[in-house]
Design a protein around this motif. Structure first.
Motif, PDB file in Angstrom:
ATOM      1  N   ALA A   1       0.838  -1.195   0.000  1.00  0.00           N
ATOM      2  CA  ALA A   1       0.000   0.000   0.000  1.00  0.00           C
ATOM      3  C   ALA A   1       0.873   1.244   0.000  1.00  0.00           C
ATOM      4  O   ALA A   1       1.816   1.353   0.779  1.00  0.00           O
ATOM      5  N   ALA A   2       0.562   2.191  -0.884  1.00  0.00           N
ATOM      6  CA  ALA A   2       1.324   3.432  -1.007  1.00  0.00           C
ATOM      7  C   ALA A   2       0.503   4.586  -0.473  1.00  0.00           C
ATOM      8  O   ALA A   2      -0.707   4.679  -0.710  1.00  0.00           O
ATOM      9  N   GLY A   3       1.185   5.510   0.243  1.00  0.00           N
ATOM     10  CA  GLY A   3       0.490   6.656   0.799  1.00  0.00           C
ATOM     11  C   GLY A   3       1.304   7.927   0.687  1.00  0.00           C
ATOM     12  O   GLY A   3       2.515   7.891   0.419  1.00  0.00           O
ATOM     13  N   ILE A   4       0.637   9.055   0.913  1.00  0.00           N
ATOM     14  CA  ILE A   4       1.300  10.355   0.817  1.00  0.00           C
ATOM     15  C   ILE A   4       0.476  11.403   1.544  1.00  0.00           C
ATOM     16  O   ILE A   4      -0.749  11.247   1.698  1.00  0.00           O
ATOM     17  N   LEU A   5       1.144  12.455   2.004  1.00  0.00           N
ATOM     18  CA  LEU A   5       0.482  13.673   2.489  1.00  0.00           C
ATOM     19  C   LEU A   5       0.799  14.784   1.504  1.00  0.00           C
ATOM     20  O   LEU A   5       1.972  15.109   1.282  1.00  0.00           O
ATOM     21  N   THR A   6      -0.223  15.346   0.901  1.00  0.00           N
ATOM     22  CA  THR A   6      -0.037  16.493   0.016  1.00  0.00           C
ATOM     23  C   THR A   6      -1.327  17.300  -0.052  1.00  0.00           C
ATOM     24  O   THR A   6      -2.424  16.726  -0.121  1.00  0.00           O
ATOM     25  N   THR A   7      -1.182  18.620  -0.021  1.00  0.00           N
ATOM     26  CA  THR A   7      -2.344  19.495  -0.193  1.00  0.00           C
ATOM     27  C   THR A   7      -2.513  19.895  -1.649  1.00  0.00           C
ATOM     28  O   THR A   7      -3.422  20.670  -1.973  1.00  0.00           O
ATOM     29  N   ASP A   8      -1.654  19.396  -2.512  1.00  0.00           N
ATOM     30  CA  ASP A   8      -1.710  19.674  -3.942  1.00  0.00           C
ATOM     31  C   ASP A   8      -2.753  18.756  -4.585  1.00  0.00           C
ATOM     32  O   ASP A   8      -2.539  17.553  -4.710  1.00  0.00           O
ATOM     33  N   ALA A   9      -3.886  19.331  -4.993  1.00  0.00           N
ATOM     34  CA  ALA A   9      -4.984  18.523  -5.531  1.00  0.00           C
ATOM     35  C   ALA A   9      -4.569  17.743  -6.772  1.00  0.00           C
ATOM     36  O   ALA A   9      -5.011  16.607  -6.980  1.00  0.00           O
ATOM     37  N   LYS A  10      -3.714  18.344  -7.602  1.00  0.00           N
ATOM     38  CA  LYS A  10      -3.269  17.665  -8.816  1.00  0.00           C
ATOM     39  C   LYS A  10      -2.444  16.428  -8.472  1.00  0.00           C
ATOM     40  O   LYS A  10      -2.626  15.354  -9.057  1.00  0.00           O
ATOM     41  N   LEU A  11      -1.535  16.559  -7.496  1.00  0.00           N
ATOM     42  CA  LEU A  11      -0.717  15.419  -7.090  1.00  0.00           C
ATOM     43  C   LEU A  11      -1.576  14.367  -6.392  1.00  0.00           C
ATOM     44  O   LEU A  11      -1.352  13.164  -6.570  1.00  0.00           O
ATOM     45  N   GLN A  12      -2.551  14.806  -5.609  1.00  0.00           N
ATOM     46  CA  GLN A  12      -3.477  13.863  -4.978  1.00  0.00           C
ATOM     47  C   GLN A  12      -4.137  12.982  -6.035  1.00  0.00           C
ATOM     48  O   GLN A  12      -4.167  11.752  -5.916  1.00  0.00           O
ATOM     49  N   SER A  13      -4.657  13.624  -7.080  1.00  0.00           N
ATOM     50  CA  SER A  13      -5.344  12.882  -8.149  1.00  0.00           C
ATOM     51  C   SER A  13      -4.389  11.956  -8.892  1.00  0.00           C
ATOM     52  O   SER A  13      -4.735  10.812  -9.214  1.00  0.00           O
ATOM     53  N   GLU A  14      -3.181  12.460  -9.154  1.00  0.00           N
ATOM     54  CA  GLU A  14      -2.201  11.651  -9.879  1.00  0.00           C
ATOM     55  C   GLU A  14      -1.832  10.401  -9.087  1.00  0.00           C
ATOM     56  O   GLU A  14      -1.755   9.297  -9.645  1.00  0.00           O
ATOM     57  N   CYS A  15      -1.631  10.574  -7.780  1.00  0.00           N
ATOM     58  CA  CYS A  15      -1.287   9.420  -6.939  1.00  0.00           C
ATOM     59  C   CYS A  15      -2.451   8.431  -6.861  1.00  0.00           C
ATOM     60  O   CYS A  15      -2.245   7.209  -6.893  1.00  0.00           O
ATOM     61  N   ALA A  16      -3.660   8.955  -6.748  1.00  0.00           N
ATOM     62  CA  ALA A  16      -4.836   8.080  -6.692  1.00  0.00           C
ATOM     63  C   ALA A  16      -4.986   7.293  -7.984  1.00  0.00           C
ATOM     64  O   ALA A  16      -5.311   6.093  -7.970  1.00  0.00           O
ATOM     65  N   GLU A  17      -4.735   7.944  -9.104  1.00  0.00           N
ATOM     66  CA  GLU A  17      -4.903   7.293 -10.403  1.00  0.00           C
ATOM     67  C   GLU A  17      -3.911   6.152 -10.620  1.00  0.00           C
ATOM     68  O   GLU A  17      -4.228   5.161 -11.292  1.00  0.00           O
ATOM     69  N   ILE A  18      -2.721   6.271 -10.038  1.00  0.00           N
ATOM     70  CA  ILE A  18      -1.740   5.193 -10.247  1.00  0.00           C
ATOM     71  C   ILE A  18      -1.839   4.110  -9.170  1.00  0.00           C
ATOM     72  O   ILE A  18      -1.107   3.127  -9.221  1.00  0.00           O
ATOM     73  N   GLY A  19      -2.749   4.325  -8.179  1.00  0.00           N
ATOM     74  CA  GLY A  19      -3.026   3.243  -7.242  1.00  0.00           C
ATOM     75  C   GLY A  19      -2.688   3.470  -5.786  1.00  0.00           C
ATOM     76  O   GLY A  19      -2.701   2.520  -5.000  1.00  0.00           O
ATOM     77  N   ALA A  20      -2.387   4.705  -5.390  1.00  0.00           N
ATOM     78  CA  ALA A  20      -2.142   4.978  -3.965  1.00  0.00           C
ATOM     79  C   ALA A  20      -3.396   4.639  -3.163  1.00  0.00           C
ATOM     80  O   ALA A  20      -4.519   4.860  -3.628  1.00  0.00           O
ATOM     81  N   ARG A  21      -3.201   4.128  -1.957  1.00  0.00           N
ATOM     82  CA  ARG A  21      -4.347   3.659  -1.174  1.00  0.00           C
ATOM     83  C   ARG A  21      -4.669   4.518   0.038  1.00  0.00           C
ATOM     84  O   ARG A  21      -5.775   4.444   0.556  1.00  0.00           O
TER      85      ARG A  21
END
Length: 262
Positions: free
Chosen positions: A211-231
């Protein structure tokens, strides 16, 4: 009484998206508000926030029974510190600054009882066993404990393949702010070099079946991470939410009452 289930661990292993928020104000009232706001998980932060063991216990007590799962981040991955957090009732820990496979293995041992680990046996004194109301805690605890390790330096990035090979890690979390600083872009986690490294690491974590995770307030990066499979993605921080709201309110009030000459 049976050991409480860890819904966060179950969800990330099932590949379900879990949205999160950082709690850094170290204030129980705000933890209660945040825990019922609609996030799947919240981080009780002791690395950069003024939380100590007693305030962490209070946060865990408040968050029990609320919809958001409590993730606790210690200041550093010391075995004795993790032991205290587990006895306080934390079921998920997020350890910062992990830079080697050996360090990751030590963390796995820290959350495991002998003979598989080094966690001291003293749950009768803590909230972890509900003060012995969970009679089989020692034999069932590990199934509901969740270990997240944080990669946020060049050394961590370089060791990522080895860290991912360590059995017992439930998730790997990327910390953009510290990673940016270590790469020479302090205060600019959106720098192209940093962004590319983050995405490369996320893809590597996901490809390894972790499972991959991240903290970011950048909406674009949030979407990009979600699209590649971040959980598990944390999108908000209570400190900045409150600070921005208060500053906005003051600006609006001053413009209304002082700007008009009243």
């Amino acid at each position: 009484m049976q050991i409480p289930k860890n819904p966060f661990k179950a969800a990330i292993h099932a590949g379900e998206m879990q949205t999160g928020c950082w709690l850094g104000l170290a204030e129980p009232y705000l933890a209660e508000i945040s825990g019922s706001a609609g996030f799947d998980w919240v981080v009780v932060d002791a690395e950069h926030a003024p939380n100590d063991l007693r305030s962490i216990v209070t946060h865990l007590q408040i968050l029990d029974g609320l919809p958001s799962h409590a993730v606790v981040r210690p200041p550093i991955g010391e075995t004795w510190m993790i032991k205290q957090y587990l006895e306080a009732g934390a079921q998920t820990v997020l350890v910062p600054m992990v830079e080697s496979a050996e360090q990751a293995r030590q963390l796995v041992r820290a959350i495991s009882y002998p003979p598989h680990g080094t966690r001291g046996v003293g749950s009768a004194l803590g909230r972890s066993s509900r003060f012995t109301a969970i009679p089989d805690y020692l034999n069932t605890a590990h199934a509901e404990l969740c270990l997240l390790v944080q990669i946020e330096t060049r050394a961590g990035v370089a060791a990522l393949d080895d860290i991912l090979a360590v059995d017992g890690i439930d998730g790997v979390f990327i910390g953009p702010a510290d990673l940016a600083a270590d790469m020479g872009h302090i205060g600019n986690p959106g720098a192209p070099e940093v962004h590319a490294t983050i995405i490369t690491c996320m893809r590597k974590i996901i490809a390894a079946g972790t499972a991959a995770g991240i903290l970011t307030t950048d909406a674009k990066l949030q979407s990009e991470c979600a699209e590649i499979g971040a959980r598990f993605i944390a999108t908000s921080i209570d400190v900045t939410l409150f600070a921005n709201a208060m500053r906005g309110a003051a600006t609006q009030t001053n413009a209304h009452l002082k700007g008009s000459g009243k």
